[in-house]
Design a protein around this motif. Structure first.
Motif, PDB file in Angstrom:
ATOM      1  N   ARG A 166       0.829  -1.211   0.000  1.00  0.00           N
ATOM      2  CA  ARG A 166       0.000   0.000   0.000  1.00  0.00           C
ATOM      3  C   ARG A 166       0.864   1.262   0.000  1.00  0.00           C
ATOM      4  O   ARG A 166       0.513   2.258  -0.640  1.00  0.00           O
ATOM      5  CB  ARG A 166      -0.920  -0.031   1.222  1.00  0.00           C
ATOM      6  N   GLU A 215      -8.470  -4.234  -2.139  1.00  0.00           N
ATOM      7  CA  GLU A 215      -8.396  -3.008  -1.357  1.00  0.00           C
ATOM      8  C   GLU A 215      -9.691  -2.233  -1.581  1.00  0.00           C
ATOM      9  O   GLU A 215     -10.393  -2.438  -2.579  1.00  0.00           O
ATOM     10  CB  GLU A 215      -7.178  -2.164  -1.750  1.00  0.00           C
ATOM     11  N   THR A 235      -6.676   3.620   1.254  1.00  0.00           N
ATOM     12  CA  THR A 235      -7.325   2.339   0.981  1.00  0.00           C
ATOM     13  C   THR A 235      -7.334   1.494   2.253  1.00  0.00           C
ATOM     14  O   THR A 235      -6.541   1.712   3.176  1.00  0.00           O
ATOM     15  CB  THR A 235      -6.607   1.554  -0.129  1.00  0.00           C
ATOM     16  N   PHE A 264      -7.726  -2.683   3.720  1.00  0.00           N
ATOM     17  CA  PHE A 264      -7.614  -4.087   3.344  1.00  0.00           C
ATOM     18  C   PHE A 264      -8.829  -4.871   3.817  1.00  0.00           C
ATOM     19  O   PHE A 264      -9.725  -4.330   4.474  1.00  0.00           O
ATOM     20  CB  PHE A 264      -6.313  -4.685   3.891  1.00  0.00           C
ATOM     21  N   ARG A 298      -3.084  -3.111  -7.785  1.00  0.00           N
ATOM     22  CA  ARG A 298      -3.769  -1.942  -7.223  1.00  0.00           C
ATOM     23  C   ARG A 298      -4.548  -1.199  -8.319  1.00  0.00           C
ATOM     24  O   ARG A 298      -4.482   0.010  -8.474  1.00  0.00           O
ATOM     25  CB  ARG A 298      -2.780  -1.007  -6.524  1.00  0.00           C
TER      26      ARG A 298
END
Length: 603
Positions: free
Chosen positions: A99, A385, A399, A401, A423
């Motif tokens: 991320r 995500e 974002t 998880f 992503r």
């Protein structure tokens, strides 16, 4: 002695299998050899699918741990690719690293890499063997190309079939499944990689399609009308069909309408064991299908004729009394109306949450529940995500998880997968409806690109659908909705004000060809406008200040949406089977097609 013992065991096994097959409901057209072949293929698929289903279920208690393992596998596999080196995938060890170190992406980031894959370059995005570039449906913009292999979709269907065997215990694995399919065109990139829809089939892929009706050659037909005819010809001769795989619910509507118009020709072919000479079929496909069709069946032809003469209400269960379920995807919201009409008495299982970017994104374990389908996400297949709906328009949104989302919240979904897509913001907005163990259950709400947004009001397709359905309650029992879509007025030729323009294809539910006299464009416009205002306060505010003018509705001529589909397909790489009717028209040419096919035509 050992050889004799082995032969005795083999004979015993063969005898037990033959006895088992003799106790099952199976199409009478099968020979002993074809029945044994069907047994081996079907039970192998169920075994493989059950293993995948167990793997998926094993991740539900701790989906975050499964996502971490999947990320490690993907990084290890792809860190030394061109993409992996450029974006330093080797420095990523955890989801938090992922991320923080890899940007959120749209398709532009991957387009040049995908072009290199299409030219046959290796080790560009993934070390996995990429045998096809799957085209997205393109209904919200230009088709994208997603790396994949040709068996990806088949693996998905075997998992769904294993689940359905659990959910529908009365379904016999040896019963045939009607598979309605119009084959997508396959072209080749410079390096020989297939470029095609995810569901496109090549001849070598249908050799083991014994469990489906029609047989393999019938799955290679590209024309929708010819495919419908062959699908129905083979399906109608088998009274013992146990299920159907029809990719989208609007296809169920189109298939039963086709049956209503063509059942007399089909009855004739069933009785004579022939294939209509007017069908434009590849000669090799025709010869193969004719051989599979065998001799005529006058008795079954009479049964089909008798049921078709009664009309369409409950027609599927009457033609196939042992059909347990239809496996489909209900983007258009037709499940309830189908269950109360042509599919009465058959469970409509909205089996999976599909996407060309990675499928299935989720699986529906509750086919008997009323209301919108809920899907459990698939932690061993994709990394998920979530971007909060309120943050979607921010330049660099936060974002969350899979273990960080909350029930009742809406999110834009972000995907990462094994074939080199990371992503990726592919545009779906979902609601987390709850949890199955600790894994999120989601409802699909809308595509980001389908939001109506003239002056910042942001009306989503949930509101649009509710407003349309509410408007039609004024004529409840008199009309049924076949299709609808909406365009912002900036797409309408000659428009000088800001409003939503709806297009609706309606059908009389009373048997009359004419719609009720009081069902006019003007009255329908007023009802839809009222429905939106009641459901969306921002829209109501903009209406009060006249920044947006009242919605307009156009009732279309029969077949208008068929014309739209043909036009869109002519401009796209998407296949007929893959095609999803857009709920929002984002192209002036698309709006022009619908205006020209409205009852009150506007050029």
């Amino acid at each position: 002695m050992r050889l004799c013992g082995f032969a005795a065991l083999l004979t015993l096994f063969f005898g037990v299998v033959c006895f088992f097959i003799s106790t099952q409901r199976i199409a009478k057209h099968h020979s002993t050899f074809s029945a044994l072949r069907l047994f081996s293929i079907k039970y192998h698929r169920l075994y493989v699918g059950s293993r995948r289903l167990r793997e998926m279920r094993g991740t539900f208690k701790n989906p975050r741990d499964a996502q971490e393992r999947l990320l490690r596998d993907i990084i290890e596999q792809n860190k030394d690719t061109d993409y992996g080196r450029r974006f330093k995938l080797g420095e990523i060890a955890t989801l938090d690293d992922f991320r923080n170190k890899h940007p959120l992406c749209d398709y532009d980031q991957y387009e040049n890499f995908v072009k290199r894959v299409s030219k046959g370059e290796k080790n560009v995005m993934t070390t996995e063997k990429v045998t096809r570039l799957v085209t997205t449906s393109g209904t919200t913009g230009k088709s994208k190309l997603i790396p994949q292999d040709e068996y990806f979709v088949d693996k998905m269907f075997s998992t769904i079939e294993a689940l359905q065997q659990e959910l529908f215990p009365n379904f016999n694995p040896l019963q045939s499944m009607l598979k309605v399919h119009a084959n997508g065109a396959i072209r080749r990139g410079e390096g020989g990689v297939a470029i095609c829809p995810a569901t496109a089939l090549e001849p070598f892929m249908v050799k083991n399609f014994d469990m489906y009706t029609p047989p393999g050659a019938g799955q290679l037909i590209g024309s929708l009308q010819e495919a419908f005819y062959i699908d129905l010809l083979f399906a109608l001769r088998d009274k013992d069909l146990g299920s159907a795989l029809i990719l989208f619910t609007p296809t169920i509507v189109a298939l039963t309408q086709f049956l209503e118009e063509n059942w007399r020709d089909l009855v004739k072919d069933i009785a004579e064991g022939s294939i209509n000479a007017d069908l434009k079929l590849n000669p090799e496909i025709r010869d193969s299908l004719q051989k599979s069709l065998g001799s005529g069946d006058p008795q079954r032809a009479k049964e089909v004729e008798y049921e078709c003469e009664k009309g369409s209400d409950g027609i599927m269960k009457r033609l196939w009394p042992h059909m347990e379920f239809i496996s489909t995807i209900d983007i258009a919201g037709l499940r309830t109306s189908l269950a109360n009409s042509v599919a009465k008495g058959i469970t409509i299982h909205c089996s999976m949450y599909p996407s060309s970017e990675g499928c299935p994104l989720g699986i529906n374990f509750w086919p008997f529940e009323e209301g919108p389908a809920e899907y459990v996400l698939n932690p061993p297949l994709l990394i998920y995500e979530f971007i909060k709906e309120d943050d979607m328009d921010k330049p660099n949104p936060s974002t969350y998880f899979i273990d960080e989302v909350e029930a009742g919240q809406r999110y834009e979904l972000v995907l990462s997968q094994r074939y080199g897509i990371y992503r990726f913001r592919f545009g779906d907005v979902i609601e987390v409806s709850g949890f199955y163990q600790n894994c999120p259950k989601v409802r699909v709400l809308y595509r980001k690109a389908s939001l109506l947004n003239l002056v910042g009001e942001k009306v989503d397709q949930i509101v649009v659908k509710e407003a349309v359905m509410s408007a039609l309650t004024k004529w409840q029992g008199l009309v049924s909705l076949l299709n609808y879509c909406v365009a912002e007025s900036i797409m309408i030729p000659g428009s000088t004000s800001l409003y939503y323009n709806f297009f609706l294809e309606l059908k009389s539910a009373t048997g009359d060809k004419a719609l009720p006299e009081d069902l006019t464009d003007e009255v329908l416009s007023q009802e839809i406008e009222r429905g939106i205002c009641e459901r969306h306060s921002f829209y109501l505010n903009f209406r009060a200040t006249s920044q947006i003018t009242p919605a307009k509705a156009n009732i279309t001529l029969p077949g208008a949406f068929d014309e739209l589909r043909e036009y869109i397909l002519s401009q796209s790489d998407a296949s007929r089977a893959q095609f999803k009717m857009p709920l929002k028209l984002r192209n002036k040419e698309h709006a022009k097609v619908m205006m020209q096919h409205s009852i009150n035509k506007i050029d």
